[in-house]
Design a protein around this motif. Sequence first.
Motif, mmCIF file in Angstrom:
data_model
loop_
_atom_site.group_PDB
_atom_site.id
_atom_site.type_symbol
_atom_site.label_atom_id
_atom_site.label_comp_id
_atom_site.label_asym_id
_atom_site.label_seq_id
_atom_site.Cartn_x
_atom_site.Cartn_y
_atom_site.Cartn_z
ATOM 1 N N PRO A 65 -8.212 3.452 -16.670
ATOM 2 C CA PRO A 65 -7.419 2.064 -17.307
ATOM 3 C C PRO A 65 -6.669 1.251 -16.363
ATOM 4 C CG PRO A 65 -6.253 4.082 -18.167
ATOM 5 C CD PRO A 65 -7.349 4.315 -17.268
ATOM 6 N N GLU A 66 -6.877 -0.111 -16.382
ATOM 7 C CA GLU A 66 -6.274 -0.843 -15.309
ATOM 8 C C GLU A 66 -4.779 -1.011 -15.534
ATOM 9 O OE1 GLU A 66 -7.561 -4.238 -13.607
ATOM 10 O OE2 GLU A 66 -9.498 -3.604 -13.649
ATOM 11 N N SER A 67 -3.895 -0.424 -14.430
ATOM 12 C CA SER A 67 -2.604 -0.609 -14.329
ATOM 13 C C SER A 67 -2.073 -1.286 -13.119
ATOM 14 C CB SER A 67 -1.942 0.781 -14.624
ATOM 15 O OG SER A 67 -0.787 0.745 -14.591
ATOM 16 N N ASN A 68 -0.906 -2.084 -13.364
ATOM 17 C CA ASN A 68 -0.263 -2.548 -12.097
ATOM 18 C C ASN A 68 0.775 -1.694 -11.495
ATOM 19 O OD1 ASN A 68 -0.284 -4.497 -10.254
ATOM 20 N ND2 ASN A 68 1.418 -5.648 -11.060
ATOM 21 N N GLU A 69 1.073 -0.569 -12.255
ATOM 22 C CA GLU A 69 1.853 0.400 -11.823
ATOM 23 C C GLU A 69 1.228 1.277 -10.769
ATOM 24 O OE1 GLU A 69 4.307 2.068 -14.539
ATOM 25 O OE2 GLU A 69 4.422 0.215 -16.010
ATOM 26 N N PRO A 70 1.712 1.835 -9.713
ATOM 27 C CA PRO A 70 1.260 2.798 -8.981
ATOM 28 C C PRO A 70 1.439 4.196 -9.435
ATOM 29 C CG PRO A 70 3.302 1.896 -7.810
ATOM 30 C CD PRO A 70 2.989 1.352 -9.219
ATOM 31 N N ALA A 71 0.733 4.965 -9.231
ATOM 32 C CA ALA A 71 0.460 6.311 -9.785
ATOM 33 C C ALA A 71 1.776 7.054 -9.466
ATOM 34 C CB ALA A 71 -0.636 7.090 -9.133
ATOM 35 N N HIS A 72 2.195 8.070 -10.080
ATOM 36 C CA HIS A 72 3.368 8.211 -9.992
ATOM 37 C C HIS A 72 3.417 9.656 -8.875
ATOM 38 C CE1 HIS A 72 5.354 6.808 -13.307
ATOM 39 N NE2 HIS A 72 4.254 7.054 -13.890
ATOM 40 N N ASP A 73 2.311 9.696 -8.020
ATOM 41 C CA ASP A 73 2.444 10.489 -6.820
ATOM 42 C C ASP A 73 3.329 9.857 -5.919
ATOM 43 O OD1 ASP A 73 1.585 11.043 -4.294
ATOM 44 O OD2 ASP A 73 -0.452 11.307 -4.716
ATOM 45 N N GLU A 130 3.808 9.896 -2.694
ATOM 46 C CA GLU A 130 3.232 9.648 -1.586
ATOM 47 C C GLU A 130 2.730 7.858 -1.832
ATOM 48 O OE1 GLU A 130 0.193 11.805 0.364
ATOM 49 O OE2 GLU A 130 1.746 13.172 0.737
ATOM 50 N N VAL A 131 2.203 7.538 -2.972
ATOM 51 C CA VAL A 131 1.880 6.123 -3.458
ATOM 52 C C VAL A 131 2.942 5.348 -3.758
ATOM 53 C CG1 VAL A 131 0.468 4.957 -5.493
ATOM 54 C CG2 VAL A 131 -0.385 7.000 -4.515
ATOM 55 N N LEU A 132 4.033 5.994 -4.424
ATOM 56 C CA LEU A 132 5.273 5.304 -4.467
ATOM 57 C C LEU A 132 5.963 4.866 -3.325
ATOM 58 C CD1 LEU A 132 6.670 7.249 -7.597
ATOM 59 C CD2 LEU A 132 5.736 4.983 -7.633
ATOM 60 N N GLN A 133 5.923 5.880 -2.183
ATOM 61 C CA GLN A 133 6.354 5.642 -1.064
ATOM 62 C C GLN A 133 5.550 4.393 -0.248
ATOM 63 O OE1 GLN A 133 6.326 8.889 1.775
ATOM 64 N NE2 GLN A 133 8.154 8.066 3.064
ATOM 65 N N LEU A 134 4.222 4.641 -0.216
ATOM 66 C CA LEU A 134 3.581 3.409 0.470
ATOM 67 C C LEU A 134 3.884 2.097 -0.446
ATOM 68 C CD1 LEU A 134 1.315 2.343 2.246
ATOM 69 C CD2 LEU A 134 -0.333 3.137 0.362
ATOM 70 N N ALA A 135 3.923 1.995 -1.532
ATOM 71 C CA ALA A 135 4.098 0.904 -2.294
ATOM 72 C C ALA A 135 5.642 0.302 -2.000
ATOM 73 C CB ALA A 135 4.205 1.053 -3.917
ATOM 74 N N ALA A 136 6.591 1.140 -1.955
ATOM 75 C CA ALA A 136 7.838 0.643 -1.342
ATOM 76 C C ALA A 136 7.855 0.134 -0.085
ATOM 77 C CB ALA A 136 8.939 1.797 -1.610
ATOM 78 N N LYS A 137 7.126 0.824 0.778
ATOM 79 C CA LYS A 137 6.982 0.169 2.155
ATOM 80 C C LYS A 137 6.113 -1.091 2.341
ATOM 81 C CE LYS A 137 4.678 1.375 6.661
ATOM 82 N NZ LYS A 137 4.245 2.271 7.600
ATOM 83 N N VAL A 138 5.147 -1.209 1.506
ATOM 84 C CA VAL A 138 4.523 -2.658 1.361
ATOM 85 C C VAL A 138 5.479 -3.714 0.660
ATOM 86 C CG1 VAL A 138 2.607 -3.984 0.529
ATOM 87 C CG2 VAL A 138 2.206 -1.540 1.372
ATOM 88 N N PHE A 139 6.258 -3.502 -0.193
ATOM 89 C CA PHE A 139 6.951 -4.426 -0.699
ATOM 90 C C PHE A 139 8.309 -4.811 0.364
ATOM 91 C CE2 PHE A 139 6.032 -2.548 -4.921
ATOM 92 C CZ PHE A 139 5.550 -3.616 -5.498
ATOM 93 N N ASP A 140 8.754 -3.824 0.987
ATOM 94 C CA ASP A 140 9.671 -4.128 2.285
ATOM 95 C C ASP A 140 8.940 -4.887 3.329
ATOM 96 O OD1 ASP A 140 11.867 -2.741 1.039
ATOM 97 O OD2 ASP A 140 11.536 -0.775 2.136
ATOM 98 N N LEU A 141 7.841 -4.906 3.432
ATOM 99 C CA LEU A 141 7.158 -5.329 4.623
ATOM 100 C C LEU A 141 6.828 -6.978 4.055
ATOM 101 C CD1 LEU A 141 4.177 -2.974 5.480
ATOM 102 C CD2 LEU A 141 6.051 -3.696 7.080
ATOM 103 N N LEU A 177 0.303 -6.626 -6.258
ATOM 104 C CA LEU A 177 0.910 -5.597 -6.694
ATOM 105 C C LEU A 177 2.291 -5.974 -7.159
ATOM 106 C CD1 LEU A 177 1.010 -2.300 -6.314
ATOM 107 C CD2 LEU A 177 2.062 -2.843 -4.140
ATOM 108 N N SER A 178 2.954 -5.438 -8.112
ATOM 109 C CA SER A 178 4.225 -5.707 -8.579
ATOM 110 C C SER A 178 5.213 -4.400 -8.712
ATOM 111 C CB SER A 178 4.357 -6.547 -9.842
ATOM 112 O OG SER A 178 3.911 -5.688 -10.886
ATOM 113 N N ASN A 179 6.485 -4.627 -8.578
ATOM 114 C CA ASN A 179 7.535 -3.460 -8.642
ATOM 115 C C ASN A 179 7.932 -3.301 -10.179
ATOM 116 O OD1 ASN A 179 9.305 -5.549 -8.970
ATOM 117 N ND2 ASN A 179 10.227 -5.333 -6.950
ATOM 118 N N ASP A 180 8.855 -2.598 -10.110
ATOM 119 C CA ASP A 180 9.185 -2.208 -11.596
ATOM 120 C C ASP A 180 10.001 -3.376 -12.185
ATOM 121 O OD1 ASP A 180 11.323 -1.871 -9.820
ATOM 122 O OD2 ASP A 180 12.402 -0.423 -11.042
ATOM 123 N N ARG A 181 10.249 -4.575 -11.602
ATOM 124 C CA ARG A 181 10.894 -5.687 -12.106
ATOM 125 C C ARG A 181 9.823 -6.785 -12.309
ATOM 126 N NH1 ARG A 181 13.787 -3.488 -8.555
ATOM 127 N NH2 ARG A 181 13.424 -4.799 -7.038
#
Length: 140
Positions: A9-17, A19-30, A51-55
């Motif tokens: 299913p399509e989701s805009n939330e990263p998986a709860h892995d 490593e995936v969450l860490q990568l997403a946080a890094k891209v948001f910081d970039l 890609l969007s964050n929790d807000r």
Amino acid sequence: MTGQTGPAPESNEPAHDPEVLQLAAKVFDLARGGDTDTVAAYVDAGVPANLSNDRGDTLLMLAAYHGHADTVRVLLDRGADATRANDRGQTPLAGAVFKGEEEVVRVLLTAGADPAAGHPSAIDTARMFGRTELLTLFGA
């Protein structure tokens, strides 16, 4: 029905892995920091341009709010939605207006951002903060 396979299913939330969450946080910081080339490389490698964050803040929202016109252009060129609001109804355009980032405002307008969209809208934000030059740009 177990055993069926199909597209995830399509989701805009990263998986709860983690490593995936860490990568997403890094891209948001970039995006927040305006590291245009690295953001482009990540999106080119498969990170969603929207890609969007929790807000609900997208990479584009973060780049726009922090005044990084080149990063905004790169994301738009790769399919980021110039009109997408976050969970509070704020648009990248209104964020750029709030921060007084005129170059970002112009880039977003060229990409089709609507100054009347969102809450508060970019027009409302410009009025609140006396940004008459932007109101003129919006034709308001």
